[in-house]
Design a protein around this motif. Structure first.
Motif, short mmCIF file in Angstrom:
data_model
loop_
_atom_site.label_atom_id
_atom_site.label_comp_id
_atom_site.label_asym_id
_atom_site.label_seq_id
_atom_site.Cartn_x
_atom_site.Cartn_y
_atom_site.Cartn_z
N LYS A 66 21.80 9.76 -33.88
CA LYS A 66 22.60 8.55 -33.65
C LYS A 66 21.89 7.34 -34.26
CE LYS A 66 23.88 5.52 -30.04
NZ LYS A 66 23.37 5.03 -28.80
N TRP A 67 20.57 7.23 -34.05
CA TRP A 67 19.83 6.08 -34.58
C TRP A 67 19.74 6.13 -36.11
CZ3 TRP A 67 20.00 2.05 -32.01
CH2 TRP A 67 19.75 1.99 -30.64
N ILE A 68 19.55 7.32 -36.65
CA ILE A 68 19.47 7.42 -38.11
C ILE A 68 20.80 7.00 -38.74
CG2 ILE A 68 19.21 9.01 -40.06
CD1 ILE A 68 17.07 10.50 -38.47
N ARG A 69 21.89 7.45 -38.13
CA ARG A 69 23.22 7.06 -38.67
C ARG A 69 23.43 5.55 -38.51
NH1 ARG A 69 25.83 12.54 -36.73
NH2 ARG A 69 25.48 13.69 -38.65
N HIS A 70 23.01 5.04 -37.37
CA HIS A 70 23.12 3.59 -37.11
C HIS A 70 22.37 2.81 -38.21
CE1 HIS A 70 22.85 -0.17 -34.73
NE2 HIS A 70 21.60 -0.21 -35.15
N CYS A 71 21.15 3.24 -38.49
CA CYS A 71 20.34 2.54 -39.50
C CYS A 71 20.91 2.76 -40.90
CB CYS A 71 18.89 3.02 -39.43
SG CYS A 71 18.06 2.50 -37.92
N HIS A 72 21.44 3.94 -41.15
CA HIS A 72 22.01 4.25 -42.45
C HIS A 72 23.19 3.32 -42.77
CE1 HIS A 72 24.66 6.72 -45.18
NE2 HIS A 72 23.53 6.71 -45.84
N GLU A 73 23.99 3.04 -41.75
CA GLU A 73 25.16 2.17 -41.95
C GLU A 73 24.75 0.74 -42.31
OE1 GLU A 73 27.32 2.55 -38.30
OE2 GLU A 73 27.83 4.65 -38.73
N ARG A 74 23.51 0.38 -42.02
CA ARG A 74 23.04 -0.97 -42.30
C ARG A 74 22.27 -1.09 -43.62
NH1 ARG A 74 24.56 -0.06 -37.76
NH2 ARG A 74 25.30 -1.64 -36.31
N LEU A 75 22.19 0.01 -44.37
CA LEU A 75 21.48 -0.05 -45.65
C LEU A 75 22.27 -0.89 -46.66
CD1 LEU A 75 20.32 3.64 -46.37
CD2 LEU A 75 18.87 1.68 -45.83
N PRO A 76 21.57 -1.62 -47.53
CA PRO A 76 22.28 -2.29 -48.64
C PRO A 76 22.97 -1.24 -49.52
CG PRO A 76 20.00 -3.05 -48.47
CD PRO A 76 20.12 -1.89 -47.54
N ALA A 77 23.98 -1.69 -50.28
CA ALA A 77 24.84 -0.75 -51.00
C ALA A 77 24.10 0.17 -51.98
CB ALA A 77 25.93 -1.53 -51.73
N ARG A 78 23.25 -0.41 -52.81
CA ARG A 78 22.66 0.43 -53.86
C ARG A 78 21.63 1.44 -53.33
NH1 ARG A 78 24.03 -1.16 -59.03
NH2 ARG A 78 22.05 -0.84 -60.08
N PRO A 79 20.75 1.04 -52.41
CA PRO A 79 19.89 2.07 -51.82
C PRO A 79 20.68 3.17 -51.11
CG PRO A 79 18.96 -0.10 -51.40
CD PRO A 79 20.32 -0.30 -52.01
N ALA A 80 21.75 2.79 -50.41
CA ALA A 80 22.57 3.80 -49.72
C ALA A 80 23.19 4.75 -50.74
CB ALA A 80 23.67 3.11 -48.90
N LEU A 81 23.63 4.19 -51.85
CA LEU A 81 24.24 5.00 -52.91
C LEU A 81 23.22 6.00 -53.48
CD1 LEU A 81 27.07 4.86 -54.21
CD2 LEU A 81 26.10 3.40 -55.99
N ALA A 82 22.01 5.51 -53.71
CA ALA A 82 20.96 6.38 -54.27
C ALA A 82 20.62 7.52 -53.31
CB ALA A 82 19.71 5.55 -54.58
N LEU A 83 20.54 7.18 -52.02
CA LEU A 83 20.20 8.19 -51.01
C LEU A 83 21.27 9.28 -50.97
CD1 LEU A 83 18.05 8.62 -48.70
CD2 LEU A 83 19.75 7.67 -47.16
N GLU A 84 22.52 8.89 -50.96
CA GLU A 84 23.60 9.87 -50.86
C GLU A 84 23.75 10.69 -52.13
OE1 GLU A 84 26.78 7.27 -49.68
OE2 GLU A 84 25.61 6.80 -47.89
N ALA A 85 23.60 10.02 -53.28
CA ALA A 85 23.82 10.72 -54.55
C ALA A 85 22.80 11.82 -54.76
CB ALA A 85 23.73 9.71 -55.69
N ARG A 86 21.62 11.66 -54.21
CA ARG A 86 20.56 12.63 -54.47
C ARG A 86 20.64 13.87 -53.57
NH1 ARG A 86 14.16 11.35 -54.90
NH2 ARG A 86 13.83 12.24 -56.95
#
Lengths: 73, 186
Positions: free
Chosen positions: B119-139
């Protein structure tokens, strides 16, 4: 090697994409891993540990698991 | 609390890929931890992938022995043997054999997913800036080399890797601010 270049190599090793040796059919070490000194290899290992934990919590499957499942077919 | 991942073994042995994915979700962390002493001598990621693949192949022949995590114990030995083979192949110094039967210890580290942590990881993930979030998911899809992902996202390779580093760092900081130390967990 600049600190930025070193960090890019470490981060490359943290990823789960590995090529498959055409003769042994085994996953090869990442090319960047060979360019790292022992300290950097240890950092890459620790970062991968944390990264997979985060990936697993976010997606159920880590990038390592996905790579393996892709090979199973 | 240790979980017995052998609950997935009958379906894995019958060839169910999804059951193996569920088994890997619990097995990957103790397996990776068991290879820490090899981290400077082998590329642990390639050993992990090879060990997991062989675990899938050998699963139909694994017999339960009354102790929990029979398949995980087998996979820990496969991983260790692969790492030792690789060390010998490249003639690097081999770690001592003092942890030769550490598989029992690591097999006991298989734990069920922690819903609060997720729950906390998802909570923090939703608050990531767009480009870092994109890089994390794409990999996450490990089939694509970093250079190809970076090109697809319209980033230079170094920028893509920096965004990935930043995503992880921000997630760890966000979790720490909420009392969760992911490094301790790992």
């Amino acid at each position: 090697m600049t600190p930025e270049e070193r960090d890019a190599l470490i981060e490359a090793v943290v990823g789960a994409c590995r090529s498959i040796d055409p003769f042994t059919r085994m996953a090869r070490a990442h090319p960047a891993w060979h360019d790292l000194d022992d300290d950097a290899r240890q950092i890459a290992y620790e970062r991968a540990l944390v990264t997979r934990e985060l990936e697993g919590a976010l997606n159920d499957e880590t990038s390592t698991a996905r790579a393996v499942l892709a090979r199973i077919g | 609390m240790t979980v017995d991942l052998d609950l997935h073994l009958p379906l894995i042995a019958a060839g169910h890929r999804d059951a193996f994915a569920r088994w890997m979700a619990g097995a990957e962390l103790p397996m990776r931890q068991s290879l820490r002493s090899f981290a400077t001598r082998v590329d642990v990621e390639s050993v992990m992938q090879e060990a997991l693949l062989r675990t899938w192949q050998i699963a139909p022949r694994v017999e339960l022995d009354g102790k929990p995590n029979a398949l995980l114990r087998v996979s820990l030995r496969i991983a260790r043997n692969l790492a030792i083979d690789e060390v010998r192949r490249t003639r690097r110094l081999c770690p001592g054999d003092e942890d030769i039967d550490a598989s029992l210890d690591f097999a006991a580290r298989a734990e069920p997913p922690d819903p609060m942590l997720r729950k906390w990881i998802r909570h923090c993930h939703e608050r990531l800036p767009a480009r870092p979030a994109l890089a994390l998911e794409a990999r996450l899809d490990a089939s694509e080399p970093d250079a190809a992902i970076a090109a697809r996202l319209g980033m230079r390779l170094n920028t893509f890797l920096q965004n990935f580093t930043r995503a992880r760092k921000l997630l760890i900081e966000c979790l720490r601010a909420r009392g969760v130390d992911i490094r301790e967990l790992a």
